[in-house]
Design a protein around this motif. Structure first.
Motif, PDB file in Angstrom:
ATOM      1  N   ARG A  99       0.835  -1.213   0.000  1.00  0.00           N
ATOM      2  CA  ARG A  99       0.000   0.000   0.000  1.00  0.00           C
ATOM      3  C   ARG A  99       0.869   1.261   0.000  1.00  0.00           C
ATOM      4  O   ARG A  99       0.653   2.189  -0.775  1.00  0.00           O
ATOM      5  CB  ARG A  99      -0.936  -0.010   1.207  1.00  0.00           C
ATOM      6  N   LYS A 100       1.890   1.276   0.849  1.00  0.00           N
ATOM      7  CA  LYS A 100       2.789   2.427   0.943  1.00  0.00           C
ATOM      8  C   LYS A 100       3.525   2.657  -0.383  1.00  0.00           C
ATOM      9  O   LYS A 100       3.607   3.786  -0.876  1.00  0.00           O
ATOM     10  CB  LYS A 100       3.796   2.221   2.068  1.00  0.00           C
ATOM     11  N   ARG A 133       2.634   1.696  -3.371  1.00  0.00           N
ATOM     12  CA  ARG A 133       1.678   2.129  -4.407  1.00  0.00           C
ATOM     13  C   ARG A 133       1.415   3.623  -4.289  1.00  0.00           C
ATOM     14  O   ARG A 133       1.421   4.352  -5.285  1.00  0.00           O
ATOM     15  CB  ARG A 133       0.360   1.354  -4.281  1.00  0.00           C
ATOM     16  N   LYS A 134       1.198   4.075  -3.067  1.00  0.00           N
ATOM     17  CA  LYS A 134       0.920   5.500  -2.863  1.00  0.00           C
ATOM     18  C   LYS A 134       2.139   6.356  -3.188  1.00  0.00           C
ATOM     19  O   LYS A 134       2.001   7.456  -3.721  1.00  0.00           O
ATOM     20  CB  LYS A 134       0.451   5.735  -1.429  1.00  0.00           C
ATOM     21  N   GLU A 135       3.327   5.854  -2.882  1.00  0.00           N
ATOM     22  CA  GLU A 135       4.554   6.604  -3.175  1.00  0.00           C
ATOM     23  C   GLU A 135       4.760   6.803  -4.674  1.00  0.00           C
ATOM     24  O   GLU A 135       5.276   7.837  -5.091  1.00  0.00           O
ATOM     25  CB  GLU A 135       5.771   5.905  -2.562  1.00  0.00           C
ATOM     26  N   THR A 156      -3.279   4.279  -8.584  1.00  0.00           N
ATOM     27  CA  THR A 156      -4.486   3.806  -7.918  1.00  0.00           C
ATOM     28  C   THR A 156      -4.445   2.283  -7.794  1.00  0.00           C
ATOM     29  O   THR A 156      -3.617   1.614  -8.428  1.00  0.00           O
ATOM     30  CB  THR A 156      -5.743   4.186  -8.711  1.00  0.00           C
TER      31      THR A 156
END
Length: 65
Positions: A12-13, A15-17, A21
């Motif tokens: 998750r981290k 992907r956000k970095e 989406t």
């Protein structure tokens, strides 16, 4: 925190970095958005292949210890 939660958080981290989406990640990993959600929340029963493909798509590697 267990291993699954650690992997979920790392994916998750990452992907956000990179600013994508869950749908984008699903496309990159060759899986469904629902599977990506399950992986990122450490729920459901995604296959190991889906977890590895998702991790690889954001530049992470899954290793057994």
């Amino acid at each position: 925190m267990n291993d699954l939660e650690s992997i979920a958080g790392a994916i998750r981290k990452a992907r956000k970095e990179v600013g994508i989406t869950q749908a984008d990640l699903a496309d990159l990993a060759g899986t469904s958005e629902r599977t990506v959600r399950a992986i990122e929340t450490a729920t459901g029963n995604p296959s190991l292949a889906a977890v590895v493909a998702t991790a690889n798509a954001v530049g992470l590697r899954v290793a057994a210890s």
